[in-house]
Design an enzyme around this catalytic site. Structure first.
Site, short mmCIF file in Angstrom:
data_model
loop_
_atom_site.label_atom_id
_atom_site.label_comp_id
_atom_site.label_asym_id
_atom_site.label_seq_id
_atom_site.Cartn_x
_atom_site.Cartn_y
_atom_site.Cartn_z
N GLN A 10 -15.61 2.08 -44.15
CA GLN A 10 -15.73 1.92 -45.60
C GLN A 10 -17.09 2.40 -46.07
O GLN A 10 -18.13 1.95 -45.57
CB GLN A 10 -15.53 0.47 -46.05
CG GLN A 10 -15.47 0.42 -47.59
CD GLN A 10 -15.36 -0.96 -48.17
OE1 GLN A 10 -16.24 -1.78 -47.98
NE2 GLN A 10 -14.26 -1.21 -48.89
N CYS A 42 -16.89 -4.11 -54.50
CA CYS A 42 -18.00 -5.04 -54.25
C CYS A 42 -18.77 -5.32 -55.52
O CYS A 42 -19.20 -4.39 -56.21
CB CYS A 42 -18.92 -4.47 -53.18
SG CYS A 42 -20.31 -5.56 -52.78
N GLY A 88 -6.75 -10.51 -51.17
CA GLY A 88 -7.27 -11.61 -51.97
C GLY A 88 -6.51 -12.91 -51.80
O GLY A 88 -5.36 -13.01 -52.22
N ARG A 120 -11.38 -13.32 -45.29
CA ARG A 120 -12.07 -14.48 -44.70
C ARG A 120 -11.23 -15.25 -43.69
O ARG A 120 -11.74 -15.71 -42.67
CB ARG A 120 -12.54 -15.42 -45.81
CG ARG A 120 -13.81 -14.95 -46.48
CD ARG A 120 -14.13 -15.78 -47.70
NE ARG A 120 -13.22 -15.50 -48.80
CZ ARG A 120 -13.15 -16.20 -49.91
NH1 ARG A 120 -13.94 -17.26 -50.07
NH2 ARG A 120 -12.31 -15.87 -50.87
#
Length: 331
Positions: free
Chosen positions: A66, A96, A208, A230
């Site tokens: 990325q 971001c 998300g 996460r």
């Protein structure tokens, strides 16, 4: 070139999806597409040694780099470097929200400049033969989630990009911290589903708030791929179920202990190269989450792996604090 199967991927995460985490992830899933942390064009073009930013182990494939940047020429140069290093994909960060990247016109603020993203994609694609993809939000600040997202996607798609991974939250560049931007703006999965329905020729992935493989299956009824962030880091055993649940293939790890042992040769090699043990083992702290002895495992590594000269024995001792199951675990 065989096309990448993007059905499931682990999101790029700063300080988390390092080469050591990615090598660990491969002991749990062969099929998940892995992403590096975001690496800025400046780091690649001016940093030294370049291996600090681009180095990886062959086991990490399929692997995407990325990039963070907005200058089309610099992005094209970095994409070509990435291809030469052996990456399977280059992804442009348009999601971001941190102040640092905003000040350099990197990340989510680029959603306000779709023509700039389109120019970057066009230049990158001209420089490489590997896929060039975009990871974005559904919008920023007061943008209309339908009209402005549709315009952004159309502008960048017209430049040749056919793969978008969409974080299903807005980013608020004013008033929210990067951490708050991961939780506070509400998720809007239907918006991403509508995008896919309206642009069926594009590959639309979703990211998300997704935490389980059941949720992945639900999303895959509406979009082409799912990216988990996460949860894949804090509860890495989730990855052990990916290959069977989403690809119909057995995964590499029969148990958490087996995954940890499979990483031992990699750890030994990295220690020989001069890496610090805690830089590697910090990514494994969640492996035994919720298991008897899991807290002792975490504590032993946290208290000892950072010590000067910490060796593989510290890792083995921590592993010995967790009772091993006699039967294979089901992720």
């Amino acid at each position: 070139m065989q096309p990448l199967d993007r059905t499931f991927s682990v999101a790029p995460m700063m300080d988390w999806t390092t080469r050591d985490y990615r090598a660990f992830a491969r002991t749990l899933s062969r099929r998940a597409l892995l992403y590096t942390e975001m690496v800025t064009t400046g780091a690649i073009l001016h940093g030294s040694p370049r291996s600090r930013f681009l180095g990886f182990d062959e086991v990490e494939h399929p692997l995407a780099l990325q990039l963070g940047g907005s200058d089309a020429g610099e992005l094209a140069e970095c994409a070509a470097i990435a291809e030469a290093w052996g990456y399977d994909e280059v992804n442009l960060n348009v999601g971001c929200p941190s102040d640092r990247v905003q000040n350099n016109l990197i990340g989510a603020c680029l959603m306000g400049h779709p023509e700039k993203v389109a120019a970057a994609v066009r230049a990158m694609q001209a420089a490489v033969s590997i896929p060039v993809t975009v990871k974005c939000r559904i919008g920023i600040d007061d943008q209309d989630e339908d009209e402005d997202l549709s315009r952004f996607i159309a502008t960048v798609a017209d430049a040749g990009c056919d793969t978008f991974i969409v974080h299903a939250r807005k980013a608020w560049l004013e008033g929210l911290s990067p951490k708050e931007n991961r939780d506070v703006p509400p998720l809007n999965y239907p918006r991403v589903h509508r995008l896919k329905a309206s642009r069926p020729e594009l590959h639309i992935g979703i990211n998300g708030g997704i935490k389980t493989l059941d949720e992945c299956r639900e999303q895959l009824a509406h979009v082409d791929s799912v990216m988990i962030g996460r949860e894949a880091y804090q509860n890495p055993w989730l990855l052990a179920g990916v290959d069977a649940a989403l690809y119909g293939e057995p995964g590499p790890a029969e148990s958490r202990h087996a995954a940890a042992r499979a990483l031992r040769p990699y750890i030994a090699r990295r220690l020989d190269e001069g890496a610090k043990l805690n830089h590697i083992t910090r990514h494994l702290l969640g492996l035994f989450q919720g298991q008897p002895g899991g807290r002792k495992f975490r504590r032993h590594l946290s208290e000892n792996a950072h010590q000067e000269g910490a060796s593989l024995q510290v890792f083995d001792d921590a592993l010995g604090l967790v009772a091993e199951r006699e039967t294979a675990e089901v992720a």
